[in-house]
Design an enzyme around this catalytic site. Structure first.
Site, mmCIF file in Angstrom:
data_model
loop_
_atom_site.group_PDB
_atom_site.id
_atom_site.type_symbol
_atom_site.label_atom_id
_atom_site.label_comp_id
_atom_site.label_asym_id
_atom_site.label_seq_id
_atom_site.Cartn_x
_atom_site.Cartn_y
_atom_site.Cartn_z
ATOM 1 N N ARG A 160 15.819 54.389 62.529
ATOM 2 C CA ARG A 160 15.555 55.789 62.626
ATOM 3 C C ARG A 160 14.784 56.029 63.851
ATOM 4 N NH1 ARG A 160 18.218 55.292 58.846
ATOM 5 N NH2 ARG A 160 17.980 56.162 56.589
ATOM 6 N N SER A 191 13.751 62.076 53.191
ATOM 7 C CA SER A 191 13.006 60.863 53.365
ATOM 8 C C SER A 191 11.609 61.341 54.134
ATOM 9 C CB SER A 191 13.395 59.598 53.956
ATOM 10 O OG SER A 191 14.515 59.291 52.876
ATOM 11 N N GLU A 237 8.795 59.924 58.895
ATOM 12 C CA GLU A 237 10.133 59.821 59.546
ATOM 13 C C GLU A 237 10.460 61.357 60.037
ATOM 14 O OE1 GLU A 237 13.547 58.256 57.364
ATOM 15 O OE2 GLU A 237 14.806 59.775 57.660
HETATM 16 C C1 LIG Z 1 18.053 66.289 51.930
HETATM 17 C C2 LIG Z 1 17.974 65.496 53.108
HETATM 18 C C3 LIG Z 1 18.533 64.362 53.238
HETATM 19 C C4 LIG Z 1 18.602 63.668 54.591
HETATM 20 N N1 LIG Z 1 19.118 62.484 54.284
HETATM 21 C C5 LIG Z 1 19.006 61.776 55.764
HETATM 22 C C6 LIG Z 1 19.618 60.362 55.488
HETATM 23 O O1 LIG Z 1 20.249 59.922 54.832
HETATM 24 N N2 LIG Z 1 19.634 59.698 56.821
HETATM 25 C C7 LIG Z 1 19.018 60.460 57.910
HETATM 26 O O2 LIG Z 1 18.861 59.574 59.116
HETATM 27 N N3 LIG Z 1 18.328 61.537 58.012
HETATM 28 C C8 LIG Z 1 18.365 62.422 56.864
HETATM 29 N N4 LIG Z 1 17.779 63.396 56.759
HETATM 30 C C9 LIG Z 1 17.032 64.062 57.946
HETATM 31 C C10 LIG Z 1 17.891 64.997 58.939
HETATM 32 O O3 LIG Z 1 19.051 65.244 58.194
HETATM 33 C C11 LIG Z 1 18.228 64.239 60.157
HETATM 34 O O4 LIG Z 1 17.353 63.803 60.935
HETATM 35 C C12 LIG Z 1 19.201 65.009 60.924
HETATM 36 O O5 LIG Z 1 19.846 64.484 62.217
HETATM 37 C C13 LIG Z 1 18.386 66.336 61.604
HETATM 38 O O6 LIG Z 1 19.016 67.302 62.396
HETATM 39 P P1 LIG Z 1 18.437 68.580 62.337
HETATM 40 O O7 LIG Z 1 19.552 69.616 63.403
HETATM 41 O O8 LIG Z 1 18.321 69.124 61.366
HETATM 42 O O9 LIG Z 1 17.178 68.415 63.206
HETATM 43 P P2 LIG Z 1 16.006 69.607 63.564
HETATM 44 O O10 LIG Z 1 14.927 69.424 62.296
HETATM 45 O O11 LIG Z 1 16.197 70.755 63.847
HETATM 46 O O12 LIG Z 1 15.133 68.641 64.481
HETATM 47 C C14 LIG Z 1 14.547 67.512 64.610
HETATM 48 C C15 LIG Z 1 13.703 67.126 65.844
HETATM 49 O O13 LIG Z 1 15.074 66.825 66.866
HETATM 50 C C16 LIG Z 1 14.638 67.966 68.144
HETATM 51 N N5 LIG Z 1 15.987 68.419 68.378
HETATM 52 C C17 LIG Z 1 16.822 68.964 67.642
HETATM 53 N N6 LIG Z 1 18.041 69.129 68.134
HETATM 54 C C18 LIG Z 1 17.839 68.620 69.385
HETATM 55 C C19 LIG Z 1 18.840 68.514 70.477
HETATM 56 N N7 LIG Z 1 20.106 68.698 70.619
HETATM 57 N N8 LIG Z 1 18.381 67.934 71.729
HETATM 58 C C20 LIG Z 1 17.134 67.300 71.558
HETATM 59 N N9 LIG Z 1 16.065 67.559 70.624
HETATM 60 C C21 LIG Z 1 16.609 68.018 69.505
HETATM 61 C C22 LIG Z 1 13.785 69.010 67.395
HETATM 62 O O14 LIG Z 1 13.088 69.700 68.396
HETATM 63 C C23 LIG Z 1 13.053 68.302 66.335
HETATM 64 O O15 LIG Z 1 12.034 67.557 67.004
HETATM 65 C C24 LIG Z 1 17.638 64.255 55.631
HETATM 66 C C25 LIG Z 1 17.210 65.390 55.560
HETATM 67 C C26 LIG Z 1 17.477 66.113 54.307
HETATM 68 C C27 LIG Z 1 16.912 67.570 54.100
#
Ligand SMILES: Cc1cc2nc3c(=O)[nH]c(=O)nc-3n(C[C@H](O)[C@H](O)[C@H](O)COP(=O)(O)OP(=O)(O)OC[C@H]3O[C@@H](n4cnc5c(N)ncnc54)[C@H](O)[C@@H]3O)c2cc1C
Length: 337
Positions: A161, A236, A332
């Protein structure tokens, strides 16, 4: 189009209601560069699917809401295919597209929320597979110089992560596309997780396909994890701590039932959910912030919790776990303070 003073509640899976002063949806790389060039002196905040952040305050920076779409096959041969995917594609839809096309490698990462462009930030992982296993490179634009840079697998310094985007160059780049290499036949399936095996056995699937594995992962996740559409959460909330073998020995003498995963380097990963549960937090609710009743690792918003309330709960959990087990559990989720 620039929007002003909108609520971010629909844009984060925690459902936290904070105000965005300036919000702009970005639909192409050209548009991104144009906006960055015209708003040089303004602070920027990148928003993907909002599934890995806890917003604890209103955002005054210019929000760049990434919605750049597109998938293209860069190259392929008999055995493999390299696909370039734009940052604003939804991760799970991309996984389903791969399965539809019989491209193997991402099936264990089914149903992870969020965007493709965010996947490298924490090297998303689940059920024994991480993004790094199929990752070739990602393309990114520097927020200040507007220069484009390609990050290879080794550049990204992926860990559990973790990546360079959370450390040395945190907040400096916008990732605009990701390139992954997937198998086209002889898929090497990872079904070693007990729950996947159980699903396949109970459905009498002896020679599973990538679709079977994806279906298994989807079913397991739906039964285990709270759906953000029903109850606000970010998956998580904490990482599983990794401790030395000698610290683990001491811990297991005191708590013989402690679950653990031994890592290749001899260190031991301890489930944070177990530590939180043992600390008495599972199912606890403080106002509208709480710890999920089935998953102690997941903090939830029952409706109108503020980001600070959830953060306060997270800090209380960290303190209690540290006092009881002498182990620090890191978040995380990205805390936006
Ligand atoms: C129900 C649930 C289950 C999940 N299960 C998992 C799992 O099994 N494994 C896992 O690894 N994660 C899991 N996650 C966490 C999440 O889904 C991942 O980390 C995902 O990659 C986040 O993507 P996002 O676009 O929603 O990020 P955001 O929440 O929009 O952004 C996260 C961070 O990244 C930055 N960011 C976003 N996009 C970019 C970009 N293009 N360039 C630079 N910075 C950027 C943002 O500024 C922020 O700091 C889970 C989340 C939920 C709600």
């Amino acid at each position: 189009m620039l929007r002003e003073n909108i609520s971010l509640k629909p844009f984060n899976t925690f459902g936290i209601d904070v105000n965005a002063k300036y919000f702009i949806e970005i639909s192409s790389e050209e548009e991104l560069i144009k906006v960055l060039a015209s708003k040089k002196n303004q602070e920027k905040f990148i928003l993907g699917g909002g599934s890995n952040m806890l917003l604890t305050k209103d955002i005054d920076a210019l929000i760049l809401y990434l919605n750049i779409k597109g998938k293209e096959i860069v190259s392929q041969d008999e055995a493999s295919v390299t696909v370039r995917v734009a940052a604003g594609e939804n991760w799970h839809n991309f996984v389903l597209w791969c399965i539809e096309n019989d491209y193997g490698g991402l099936e264990n990462l089914s149903l992870i929320p969020g965007n493709v462009g965010t996947a490298p930030i924490q090297n998303i992982g689940a059920y024994g597979v991480e993004l790094k296993d199929v990752f070739i490179s990602c393309e990114a634009i520097h927020l200040k110089t507007l220069k484009k840079r390609t990050f290879t697998l080794s550049d990204c310094k992926f860990g559990y992560r973790d990546s360079i985007f959370k450390h040395e160059i945190k907040g400096e780049f916008v990732i605009t596309a990701v390139n992954v290499k997937l198998s086209r036949n002889n898929h090497s399936l990872n079904t070693s997780y007990g729950a996947i095996e159980e699903f396949l056995n109970s459905n009498e699937i002896n020679t599973p396909t990538i679709r079977d594995v994806s279906n298994a992962v989807i079913a397991i996740r739906k039964s285990k994890l709270p759906d953000p559409d029903e109850i606000g959460n970010s998956g998580s909330f904490f990482k599983n701590p990794i401790i030395s073998a000698s610290d683990f020995k001491k811990l297991s003498l005191k708590y013989p039932s402690v679950p653990s995963y031994k890592l290749e380097d001899g260190k031991v990963k301890v489930p944070a959910g177990w530590l939180i549960e043992q600390s008495g937090f599972k199912g606890k609710r403080y106002g509208d912030a709480g710890v999920h009743k089935n998953q102690a690792l997941v903090l939830v918003n029952y409706g109108n919790a503020s980001g600070s309330e959830v953060l306060k709960l997270a800090e209380k959990i960290q303190k209690t776990v540290a006092e009881k087990f002498n182990i620090h559990i890191e978040t995380e989720v990205n805390i936006i303070k």
